[in-house]
Design a protein around this motif. Structure first.
Motif, mmCIF file in Angstrom:
data_model
loop_
_atom_site.group_PDB
_atom_site.id
_atom_site.type_symbol
_atom_site.label_atom_id
_atom_site.label_comp_id
_atom_site.label_asym_id
_atom_site.label_seq_id
_atom_site.Cartn_x
_atom_site.Cartn_y
_atom_site.Cartn_z
ATOM 1 N N CYS A 189 14.281 14.614 2.390
ATOM 2 C CA CYS A 189 14.711 14.232 3.735
ATOM 3 C C CYS A 189 14.703 12.711 3.854
ATOM 4 N N ASP A 190 15.257 12.228 4.960
ATOM 5 C CA ASP A 190 15.285 10.784 5.200
ATOM 6 C C ASP A 190 15.293 10.553 6.710
ATOM 7 N N ALA A 191 14.975 9.336 7.097
ATOM 8 C CA ALA A 191 14.946 8.987 8.522
ATOM 9 C C ALA A 191 16.296 8.430 8.949
ATOM 10 N N ALA A 203 6.472 10.335 11.554
ATOM 11 C CA ALA A 203 5.541 10.975 12.487
ATOM 12 C C ALA A 203 4.096 10.872 12.027
ATOM 13 N N ASP A 204 3.834 10.028 11.026
ATOM 14 C CA ASP A 204 2.441 9.861 10.597
ATOM 15 C C ASP A 204 1.628 9.365 11.802
ATOM 16 N N PRO A 205 0.500 10.044 12.107
ATOM 17 C CA PRO A 205 -0.284 9.636 13.284
ATOM 18 C C PRO A 205 -0.709 8.175 13.231
ATOM 19 N N GLY A 241 8.310 9.074 -2.676
ATOM 20 C CA GLY A 241 8.944 9.660 -1.504
ATOM 21 C C GLY A 241 10.431 9.892 -1.714
ATOM 22 N N ALA A 242 11.219 9.545 -0.691
ATOM 23 C CA ALA A 242 12.665 9.763 -0.751
ATOM 24 C C ALA A 242 13.274 9.038 -1.950
ATOM 25 N N SER A 243 12.695 7.885 -2.298
ATOM 26 C CA SER A 243 13.285 7.089 -3.381
ATOM 27 C C SER A 243 13.322 7.864 -4.700
ATOM 28 N N ARG A 244 12.302 8.678 -4.941
ATOM 29 C CA ARG A 244 12.274 9.429 -6.204
ATOM 30 C C ARG A 244 13.371 10.489 -6.263
ATOM 31 N N ARG A 245 13.764 11.010 -5.090
ATOM 32 C CA ARG A 245 14.768 12.094 -5.075
ATOM 33 C C ARG A 245 16.178 11.570 -4.851
ATOM 34 N N SER A 246 16.314 10.260 -4.645
ATOM 35 C CA SER A 246 17.608 9.702 -4.252
ATOM 36 C C SER A 246 18.673 9.930 -5.317
ATOM 37 N N ALA A 247 19.911 10.153 -4.857
ATOM 38 C CA ALA A 247 21.033 10.205 -5.801
ATOM 39 C C ALA A 247 21.334 8.802 -6.309
ATOM 40 N N GLY A 248 21.020 7.793 -5.491
ATOM 41 C CA GLY A 248 21.120 6.409 -5.951
ATOM 42 C C GLY A 248 22.520 5.844 -5.989
ATOM 43 N N LEU A 249 23.400 6.343 -5.118
ATOM 44 C CA LEU A 249 24.775 5.834 -5.121
ATOM 45 C C LEU A 249 24.890 4.610 -4.222
ATOM 46 N N HIS A 250 25.507 3.571 -4.756
ATOM 47 C CA HIS A 250 25.888 2.418 -3.931
ATOM 48 C C HIS A 250 27.398 2.314 -3.947
ATOM 49 N N GLY A 285 19.166 6.330 7.075
ATOM 50 C CA GLY A 285 20.072 7.467 7.189
ATOM 51 C C GLY A 285 20.808 7.833 5.911
ATOM 52 N N GLY A 286 20.058 8.080 4.840
ATOM 53 C CA GLY A 286 20.699 8.513 3.599
ATOM 54 C C GLY A 286 21.379 7.381 2.850
ATOM 55 N N SER A 287 21.173 6.131 3.307
ATOM 56 C CA SER A 287 21.769 4.974 2.623
ATOM 57 C C SER A 287 20.704 3.942 2.273
ATOM 58 N N GLY A 288 19.468 4.394 2.191
ATOM 59 C CA GLY A 288 18.360 3.461 2.000
ATOM 60 C C GLY A 288 18.378 2.766 0.659
ATOM 61 N N TYR A 289 18.931 3.418 -0.363
ATOM 62 C CA TYR A 289 19.037 2.710 -1.641
ATOM 63 C C TYR A 289 20.088 1.622 -1.539
ATOM 64 N N ARG A 290 21.280 2.009 -1.081
ATOM 65 C CA ARG A 290 22.381 1.049 -1.188
ATOM 66 C C ARG A 290 22.220 -0.143 -0.248
ATOM 67 N N LEU A 291 21.429 0.015 0.823
ATOM 68 C CA LEU A 291 21.278 -1.083 1.773
ATOM 69 C C LEU A 291 19.929 -1.792 1.653
ATOM 70 N N ARG A 318 -3.981 5.662 1.620
ATOM 71 C CA ARG A 318 -3.211 6.032 2.809
ATOM 72 C C ARG A 318 -3.663 5.192 3.993
ATOM 73 N N VAL A 319 -2.712 4.687 4.733
ATOM 74 C CA VAL A 319 -3.032 3.970 5.966
ATOM 75 C C VAL A 319 -3.217 5.020 7.052
ATOM 76 N N THR A 320 -4.380 5.018 7.689
ATOM 77 C CA THR A 320 -4.670 6.064 8.675
ATOM 78 C C THR A 320 -4.536 5.574 10.111
ATOM 79 N N LEU A 328 0.834 -1.208 0.000
ATOM 80 C CA LEU A 328 0.000 0.000 0.000
ATOM 81 C C LEU A 328 0.866 1.254 0.000
ATOM 82 N N ASP A 329 0.451 2.245 -0.766
ATOM 83 C CA ASP A 329 1.111 3.550 -0.702
ATOM 84 C C ASP A 329 0.052 4.637 -0.763
ATOM 85 N N ARG A 330 0.294 5.687 -0.032
ATOM 86 C CA ARG A 330 -0.687 6.781 -0.019
ATOM 87 C C ARG A 330 -0.674 7.545 -1.341
ATOM 88 N N ASP A 331 0.394 7.350 -2.121
ATOM 89 C CA ASP A 331 0.557 8.034 -3.411
ATOM 90 C C ASP A 331 0.808 6.931 -4.446
HETATM 91 C C1 LIG Z 1 18.339 13.933 -2.027
HETATM 92 C C2 LIG Z 1 18.578 12.524 -1.550
HETATM 93 C C3 LIG Z 1 19.706 11.837 -1.976
HETATM 94 C C4 LIG Z 1 19.925 10.521 -1.536
HETATM 95 N N1 LIG Z 1 21.003 9.839 -2.012
HETATM 96 C C5 LIG Z 1 21.199 8.549 -1.652
HETATM 97 C C6 LIG Z 1 22.268 7.796 -2.198
HETATM 98 O O1 LIG Z 1 23.060 8.294 -2.995
HETATM 99 N N2 LIG Z 1 22.397 6.488 -1.822
HETATM 100 C C7 LIG Z 1 21.536 5.898 -0.935
HETATM 101 O O2 LIG Z 1 21.711 4.723 -0.617
HETATM 102 N N3 LIG Z 1 20.498 6.599 -0.403
HETATM 103 C C8 LIG Z 1 20.320 7.903 -0.742
HETATM 104 N N4 LIG Z 1 19.277 8.608 -0.218
HETATM 105 C C9 LIG Z 1 18.422 7.953 0.773
HETATM 106 C C10 LIG Z 1 17.432 7.020 0.106
HETATM 107 O O3 LIG Z 1 16.861 7.652 -1.009
HETATM 108 C C11 LIG Z 1 16.349 6.655 1.125
HETATM 109 O O4 LIG Z 1 16.969 6.093 2.276
HETATM 110 C C12 LIG Z 1 15.383 5.636 0.540
HETATM 111 O O5 LIG Z 1 14.820 6.111 -0.660
HETATM 112 C C13 LIG Z 1 14.281 5.348 1.551
HETATM 113 O O6 LIG Z 1 13.391 4.456 0.938
HETATM 114 P P1 LIG Z 1 12.021 4.114 1.632
HETATM 115 O O7 LIG Z 1 11.351 3.127 0.781
HETATM 116 O O8 LIG Z 1 12.268 3.788 3.066
HETATM 117 O O9 LIG Z 1 11.247 5.521 1.696
HETATM 118 P P2 LIG Z 1 10.375 6.311 0.615
HETATM 119 O O10 LIG Z 1 10.915 6.191 -0.746
HETATM 120 O O11 LIG Z 1 10.186 7.673 1.172
HETATM 121 O O12 LIG Z 1 9.007 5.524 0.627
HETATM 122 C C14 LIG Z 1 8.090 5.643 1.695
HETATM 123 C C15 LIG Z 1 6.712 5.532 1.094
HETATM 124 O O13 LIG Z 1 5.760 5.491 2.159
HETATM 125 C C16 LIG Z 1 4.585 6.097 1.671
HETATM 126 N N5 LIG Z 1 3.743 6.477 2.815
HETATM 127 C C17 LIG Z 1 4.005 7.416 3.748
HETATM 128 N N6 LIG Z 1 2.988 7.501 4.612
HETATM 129 C C18 LIG Z 1 2.054 6.595 4.224
HETATM 130 C C19 LIG Z 1 0.767 6.207 4.724
HETATM 131 N N7 LIG Z 1 0.227 6.764 5.810
HETATM 132 N N8 LIG Z 1 0.094 5.226 4.072
HETATM 133 C C20 LIG Z 1 0.619 4.616 2.966
HETATM 134 N N9 LIG Z 1 1.830 4.963 2.454
HETATM 135 C C21 LIG Z 1 2.541 5.930 3.078
HETATM 136 C C22 LIG Z 1 5.092 7.299 0.885
HETATM 137 O O14 LIG Z 1 4.141 7.762 -0.061
HETATM 138 C C23 LIG Z 1 6.350 6.731 0.226
HETATM 139 O O15 LIG Z 1 6.115 6.299 -1.113
HETATM 140 C C24 LIG Z 1 19.019 9.911 -0.634
HETATM 141 C C25 LIG Z 1 17.881 10.609 -0.213
HETATM 142 C C26 LIG Z 1 17.655 11.897 -0.667
HETATM 143 C C27 LIG Z 1 16.407 12.604 -0.206
#
Ligand SMILES: Cc1cc2nc3c(=O)[nH]c(=O)nc-3n(C[C@H](O)[C@H](O)[C@H](O)COP(=O)(O)OP(=O)(O)OC[C@H]3O[C@@H](n4cnc5c(N)ncnc54)[C@H](O)[C@@H]3O)c2cc1C
Length: 364
Positions: A297-299, A195-197, A42-51, A324-330, A160-162, A34-37
């Protein structure tokens, strides 16, 4: 009977790889994602994507090793996936830092200069080359994974999960659509939406926080031979984003406790000043060519290691994230740890109590 055996909440790279890992290990569980969008919003779309093959702790080095192999396998299975091998160059003042941080498989080797003449190496700083580096268009990769998953699970976007209510037999998810979904187990992969309620009381004890991440786009086209340049002493890197036709400069921003929904996604004057100051120490000419970028941002966990852990007494709700900014690579290794916690037998063993690929036993 529950509506699903496992519900994965969050369709970023981590949630999609968790769903991928579960269905790859065992096609029998009924999985909902499930995804709210739409996925990869989220962060994945903006990631630099470096491993890169490195880690500050033993666990992160293990996760990095596992993820590197898993991405190589994914890329071999489907060469159209947007995962691109990349030469690696590291700059550091302390050779011991390179030895401590990089995996032996990275084979760090001393070099004279960074090829291409893009950066000036400051006095007292050494240069190394390494192996095992790649980068991905993480948004496109996440979408591609979701496409392959679609026939194997129930993908519910714009849902969205509420609230998340763990009970004795299953977990009830209340949905923005007005309905509910019950699942035997739930994986929360919420990226920076800690911090989603819907789950804040469950997630708060983890002590994770959300930090702004800023990267600048450098208006200069990379060549096919360019590799990533990691500035170890700055926690920064220059990455040739070949698929977008420009370089990206990532540096460390220290703006904490931001909210992904209210964060100003535009670059601020302070962002530009900090990034320029850092980049100018190595490549002043590039600093002048940075007028755009990406802000999100990232957690982050208190230890800066990612978290894969059950959140409730019954062990039905699992958190996966805070990478912590390494979510793609890990992500592949976090997905494997999550599947282990869910007692899904590692592929080929058929036994849920065999050690999983990340070293964890699947039985609690
Ligand atoms: C600018 C930038 C550069 C980065 N560069 C790197 C890099 O080079 N290498 C690397 O390893 N990592 C990098 N990162 C970190 C990496 O992108 C993240 O750690 C990773 O994308 C997190 O993935 P995720 O699936 O946990 O989160 P997300 O991609 O944020 O996915 C979370 C999803 O949860 C959904 N959601 C939220 N609330 C709800 C709800 N209530 N109900 C249902 N769905 C919900 C959102 O819509 C979202 O799609 C970067 C991050 C940023 C922002």
């Amino acid at each position: 009977m529950s509506d699903a055996d496992i519900a994965v909440v969050g369709g970023g790279i981590i949630g999609c790889l968790v769903a991928h890992e579960i269905t790859r290990r065992d096609p029998r569980p009924r999985v909902a994602l499930l995804d709210r969008d739409v996925v990869a919003s989220g962060a994945s779309r903006r990631s630099a994507g470096l491993h890169f093959p490195r880690g500050a702790t033993e666990r992160v080095r293990r996760l990095s090793t596992h993820s590197q192999a898993a991405y190589a396998r994914l890329a071999a299975e489907d060469p159209t996936l947007p995962i691109h091998p990349l030469p690696l160059h590291m700059l550091a003042a302390d050779p011991a830092h390179i030895e401590r941080t990089y995996l032996t498989t990275a084979r760090p080797t001393r070099a004279e200069q960074v090829p291409g003449g893009l950066v000036a190496v400051p006095p007292g700083t050494g240069v190394w080359t390494g192996q095992g580096c790649q980068y991905a268009d993480v948004g496109a990769l996440t979408e591609a994974l979701a496409t392959t998953l679609r026939p194997r699970l129930a993908l519910r976007e714009a849902t969205r999960v509420t609230s998340v209510e763990p009970g004795p037999r299953d977990v009830t998810l209340h949905l923005s659509t007005g309905g509910t979904l019950t699942a035997s187990r739930v994986v929360l992969a919420p990226g920076p939406w800690l911090a989603d309620p819907a789950w804040e009381p469950l997630v708060r004890p983890l002590g994770a926080r959300v930090k702004k991440i800023v990267a600048l786009h450098v208006d200069r086209a990379p060549t096919e031979d360019d590799g990533v340049i990691v500035f170890e002493d700055e926690d920064a890197f220059l990455l040739p984003l070949r698929h977008r036709g420009h370089w990206l400069f990532s540096y460390t921003c220290q703006e904490w406790d931001v909210d992904p929904d209210t964060l100003d996604r535009g670059l601020s004057a302070a962002d530009l000043t900090q990034a320029h100051a850092c980049l100018s120490r190595y490549a002043p000419a590039l600093a002048e060519r940075t007028t755009s970028g990406r802000v999100f941002c990232d957690a982050y966990s208190p230890t800066c290691e990612p978290i894969v852990r059950t959140l409730d007494d019954g062990g039905r709700v699992v958190f996966a994230g805070a990478a912590g900014g390494s979510g793609y690579r890990l992500a592949p290794a976090l997905a494997a740890e999550t599947a282990d916690l869910l007692h899904i037998a590692p592929e080929g063993t058929g036994h849920p109590d065999q050690p999983g690929p990340t070293g964890r036993r699947t039985a609690a």
